[in-house]
Design a protein around this motif. Sequence first.
Motif, PDB file in Angstrom:
ATOM      1  N   LEU A 156       0.808  -1.215   0.000  1.00 40.77           N
ATOM      2  CA  LEU A 156       0.000   0.000   0.000  1.00 40.77           C
ATOM      3  C   LEU A 156       0.847   1.273   0.000  1.00 40.77           C
ATOM      4  CD1 LEU A 156      -2.818  -1.026   2.508  1.00 40.77           C
ATOM      5  CD2 LEU A 156      -3.034  -0.727   0.034  1.00 40.77           C
ATOM      6  N   GLY A 157       2.150   1.102   0.105  1.00 44.23           N
ATOM      7  CA  GLY A 157       3.027   2.261   0.083  1.00 44.23           C
ATOM      8  C   GLY A 157       3.110   2.993   1.396  1.00 44.23           C
ATOM      9  N   ALA A 158       2.808   2.305   2.506  1.00 43.05           N
ATOM     10  CA  ALA A 158       2.864   2.938   3.825  1.00 43.05           C
ATOM     11  C   ALA A 158       4.315   2.993   4.315  1.00 43.05           C
ATOM     12  CB  ALA A 158       2.012   2.160   4.819  1.00 43.05           C
ATOM     13  N   PRO A 159       4.661   3.994   5.082  1.00 39.16           N
ATOM     14  CA  PRO A 159       6.018   4.083   5.636  1.00 39.16           C
ATOM     15  C   PRO A 159       6.329   2.873   6.513  1.00 39.16           C
ATOM     16  CG  PRO A 159       4.864   6.170   5.897  1.00 39.16           C
ATOM     17  CD  PRO A 159       3.845   5.166   5.451  1.00 39.16           C
ATOM     18  N   PRO A 160       7.554   2.361   6.469  1.00 40.81           N
ATOM     19  CA  PRO A 160       7.930   1.191   7.280  1.00 40.81           C
ATOM     20  C   PRO A 160       7.644   1.372   8.767  1.00 40.81           C
ATOM     21  CG  PRO A 160       9.638   1.666   5.670  1.00 40.81           C
ATOM     22  CD  PRO A 160       8.669   2.801   5.592  1.00 40.81           C
ATOM     23  N   ALA A 161       7.750   2.602   9.265  1.00 43.07           N
ATOM     24  CA  ALA A 161       7.553   2.841  10.690  1.00 43.07           C
ATOM     25  C   ALA A 161       6.123   2.580  11.138  1.00 43.07           C
ATOM     26  CB  ALA A 161       7.937   4.278  11.032  1.00 43.07           C
ATOM     27  N   ASP A 162       5.191   2.501  10.184  1.00 47.82           N
ATOM     28  CA  ASP A 162       3.774   2.320  10.525  1.00 47.82           C
ATOM     29  C   ASP A 162       3.334   0.866  10.567  1.00 47.82           C
ATOM     30  OD1 ASP A 162       3.492   5.036  10.693  1.00 47.82           O
ATOM     31  OD2 ASP A 162       2.733   5.271   8.650  1.00 47.82           O
ATOM     32  N   ARG A 163       4.237  -0.063  10.332  1.00 47.00           N
ATOM     33  CA  ARG A 163       3.836  -1.473  10.198  1.00 47.00           C
ATOM     34  C   ARG A 163       3.269  -2.051  11.483  1.00 47.00           C
ATOM     35  NH1 ARG A 163       9.327  -2.856   6.890  1.00 47.00           N
ATOM     36  NH2 ARG A 163       8.743  -1.784   4.956  1.00 47.00           N
ATOM     37  N   ASP A 164       3.802  -1.636  12.630  1.00 45.23           N
ATOM     38  CA  ASP A 164       3.282  -2.148  13.896  1.00 45.23           C
ATOM     39  C   ASP A 164       1.831  -1.719  14.102  1.00 45.23           C
ATOM     40  OD1 ASP A 164       5.570  -3.495  14.532  1.00 45.23           O
ATOM     41  OD2 ASP A 164       6.387  -1.913  15.818  1.00 45.23           O
ATOM     42  N   ARG A 165       1.486  -0.525  13.635  1.00 44.18           N
ATOM     43  CA  ARG A 165       0.113  -0.066  13.740  1.00 44.18           C
ATOM     44  C   ARG A 165      -0.809  -0.949  12.894  1.00 44.18           C
ATOM     45  NH1 ARG A 165       0.828   6.189  12.261  1.00 44.18           N
ATOM     46  NH2 ARG A 165      -1.388   6.340  12.805  1.00 44.18           N
ATOM     47  N   PHE A 166      -0.344  -1.353  11.733  1.00 40.71           N
ATOM     48  CA  PHE A 166      -1.133  -2.240  10.867  1.00 40.71           C
ATOM     49  C   PHE A 166      -1.468  -3.534  11.605  1.00 40.71           C
ATOM     50  CE2 PHE A 166      -0.544   0.755   7.784  1.00 40.71           C
ATOM     51  CZ  PHE A 166      -0.757   0.350   6.472  1.00 40.71           C
ATOM     52  N   ARG A 167      -0.484  -4.117  12.233  1.00 43.38           N
ATOM     53  CA  ARG A 167      -0.706  -5.379  12.938  1.00 43.38           C
ATOM     54  C   ARG A 167      -1.682  -5.185  14.096  1.00 43.38           C
ATOM     55  NH1 ARG A 167       5.054  -5.948  12.388  1.00 43.38           N
ATOM     56  NH2 ARG A 167       5.388  -5.696  14.619  1.00 43.38           N
ATOM     57  N   HIS A 168      -1.541  -4.092  14.820  1.00 46.93           N
ATOM     58  CA  HIS A 168      -2.414  -3.824  15.965  1.00 46.93           C
ATOM     59  C   HIS A 168      -3.868  -3.674  15.507  1.00 46.93           C
ATOM     60  CE1 HIS A 168      -3.866  -2.205  19.754  1.00 46.93           C
ATOM     61  NE2 HIS A 168      -4.350  -1.155  19.105  1.00 46.93           N
ATOM     62  N   TRP A 169      -4.093  -2.901  14.459  1.00 42.70           N
ATOM     63  CA  TRP A 169      -5.459  -2.705  13.966  1.00 42.70           C
ATOM     64  C   TRP A 169      -6.085  -4.017  13.519  1.00 42.70           C
ATOM     65  CZ3 TRP A 169      -3.453   1.888  10.611  1.00 42.70           C
ATOM     66  CH2 TRP A 169      -3.353   3.032  11.418  1.00 42.70           C
ATOM     67  N   SER A 170      -5.310  -4.829  12.843  1.00 41.54           N
ATOM     68  CA  SER A 170      -5.816  -6.109  12.365  1.00 41.54           C
ATOM     69  C   SER A 170      -6.193  -7.011  13.534  1.00 41.54           C
ATOM     70  CB  SER A 170      -4.769  -6.801  11.481  1.00 41.54           C
ATOM     71  OG  SER A 170      -5.248  -8.030  10.997  1.00 41.54           O
ATOM     72  N   ASP A 171      -5.373  -7.023  14.570  1.00 38.46           N
ATOM     73  CA  ASP A 171      -5.654  -7.847  15.748  1.00 38.46           C
ATOM     74  C   ASP A 171      -6.937  -7.413  16.438  1.00 38.46           C
ATOM     75  OD1 ASP A 171      -3.433  -9.359  15.376  1.00 38.46           O
ATOM     76  OD2 ASP A 171      -2.221  -8.368  16.900  1.00 38.46           O
ATOM     77  N   GLU A 172      -7.129  -6.099  16.573  1.00 42.40           N
ATOM     78  CA  GLU A 172      -8.317  -5.599  17.248  1.00 42.40           C
ATOM     79  C   GLU A 172      -9.587  -5.987  16.491  1.00 42.40           C
ATOM     80  OE1 GLU A 172      -7.780  -3.255  20.503  1.00 42.40           O
ATOM     81  OE2 GLU A 172      -6.782  -5.130  20.025  1.00 42.40           O
ATOM     82  N   LEU A 173      -9.536  -5.900  15.172  1.00 46.57           N
ATOM     83  CA  LEU A 173     -10.703  -6.267  14.384  1.00 46.57           C
ATOM     84  C   LEU A 173     -10.940  -7.769  14.410  1.00 46.57           C
ATOM     85  CD1 LEU A 173     -12.978  -5.297  12.631  1.00 46.57           C
ATOM     86  CD2 LEU A 173     -11.453  -5.354  10.653  1.00 46.57           C
ATOM     87  N   ALA A 174      -9.868  -8.556  14.492  1.00 50.92           N
ATOM     88  CA  ALA A 174     -10.004 -10.010  14.532  1.00 50.92           C
ATOM     89  C   ALA A 174     -10.773 -10.471  15.765  1.00 50.92           C
ATOM     90  CB  ALA A 174      -8.614 -10.672  14.514  1.00 50.92           C
ATOM     91  N   LEU A 175     -10.708  -9.707  16.847  1.00 50.99           N
ATOM     92  CA  LEU A 175     -11.441 -10.072  18.054  1.00 50.99           C
ATOM     93  C   LEU A 175     -12.940 -10.131  17.807  1.00 50.99           C
ATOM     94  CD1 LEU A 175      -9.590  -7.911  20.753  1.00 50.99           C
ATOM     95  CD2 LEU A 175      -9.343 -10.360  20.325  1.00 50.99           C
ATOM     96  N   VAL A 176     -13.414  -9.334  16.847  1.00 52.87           N
ATOM     97  CA  VAL A 176     -14.835  -9.309  16.511  1.00 52.87           C
ATOM     98  C   VAL A 176     -15.127 -10.237  15.351  1.00 52.87           C
ATOM     99  CG1 VAL A 176     -16.750  -7.885  15.689  1.00 52.87           C
ATOM    100  CG2 VAL A 176     -15.151  -6.982  17.385  1.00 52.87           C
ATOM    101  N   ALA A 177     -14.341 -10.114  14.285  1.00 54.35           N
ATOM    102  CA  ALA A 177     -14.643 -10.852  13.058  1.00 54.35           C
ATOM    103  C   ALA A 177     -14.495 -12.359  13.230  1.00 54.35           C
ATOM    104  CB  ALA A 177     -13.733 -10.373  11.922  1.00 54.35           C
ATOM    105  N   PHE A 178     -13.475 -12.789  13.999  1.00 54.02           N
ATOM    106  CA  PHE A 178     -13.234 -14.214  14.156  1.00 54.02           C
ATOM    107  C   PHE A 178     -13.371 -14.679  15.601  1.00 54.02           C
ATOM    108  CE2 PHE A 178     -10.400 -14.284  10.182  1.00 54.02           C
ATOM    109  CZ  PHE A 178     -11.433 -14.770   9.406  1.00 54.02           C
TER     110      PHE A 178
END
Length: 411
Positions: A156-178
């Motif tokens: 997606l062209g996001a800065p490397p420093a933002d990758r941890d935020r990506f993982r955190h957001w995905s985990d939070e949504l997984a608590l609901v979706a799965f």
Amino acid sequence: MSVIKLRDDLLSVEATDDPYPVLADLREGDPVHWSEPHRAWLVTRYADVAAAFQNRKLSSDRIRPMLAGRTAGQHGASDQVLALMSEWMVLSDMPAHTRLRKLAAGAFKGQRIAALGDQIAVLTDGFLDDFVAGGHSDLIEHVAYPLPATIIAEMLGAPPADRDRFRHWSDELALVAFGAGGDAREDRHERALAGLRKMFAYFGELAETRRAAPSDDMLSALLAGDGQGGHLTDDELVGMCALLLFAGHETTTNSVANGVLTLLANPDQLRVLRKDPELIATAVEELLRVEGPIKVLVRWVLEDHELGGKQVRAGERVYLFTAAANRDPEKFVDPDRVDITRSPNPHIAFGKGIHACIGAQLARLEMRVVLTRILERLPDLALATDEVRWNSSLASRSLVSLPVRHGAGVG
């Protein structure tokens, strides 16, 4: 607990650890089974599941009907999360789905995906370097879990420093979706909602950056539209990015981890693959078939009709068990045996029909590259425990951890 009793307790410890005996019992004895505890029809035969994927009387738009039945003005964090997810392409029907998929297609062109192979290999090697140097043992925590979000961030062209935020957001949504990890904490919907809002704001800002300075990344491709004047709205664009992050992160983590476990649990097949690495393509298909990342895909009945010999009614839910269909002896010879040379292999781990996973080519590429690098870099890879733990989830097939032993990595 007997297999028959487990039919309606698919979140039990026994069914979580090994769902395949109970799914086989359902497939053979009651392939379209009404489960009162799950409040859904459980569909387990390959022929029925494959047909259901193309049945227009079954809807993927299953969130809006639930929300419509809620009391006006009483929507809490749970409903707000669901409302945001209801706009996702995978949770819509024609014509909305057709339009969204067409607009997303440019980001998933075969040539674009194929070109990512070297990039994925470099990222994988970086995580494996840290895994070996740190003396770590959990292949999920240090490789299979962080890697997919990093790949998506780069795509997606996001800065490397933002990758941890990506993982955190995905985990939070997984608590609901799965219901990841069987998490039932009352604040999980609030956390998911907060994560979604931050994620949407972030992608909105990133999109503005790409509008001003397009690149060769996927976000720029999504912004470009379909070449015929069609474009995603701002809300659709950030929703598509959120879907790409969540769907690509959760499922790829599980695919890689389950694939490694399956190979280690079948040393004869691992030896065959090590001897002939060119078999990786057919190996990936077999690993997806026998231990794919998704057990169930959900549909909503739009109108009364017959499904696999049973009468289903409008407003009921249908659980399509790909995990059972992919081990149906009517479709696969010796279906519980792992055979990395199996061909043809018409598994439906990615669904079928108009809702077949648009990211299937990318998922396959990631698995081929990541598994190849793991096996090359960790020649002495072995399980560090006799028992592994699985997360309690009806929808996904995911490990809690994957402890391994390994020799020093090689280049």
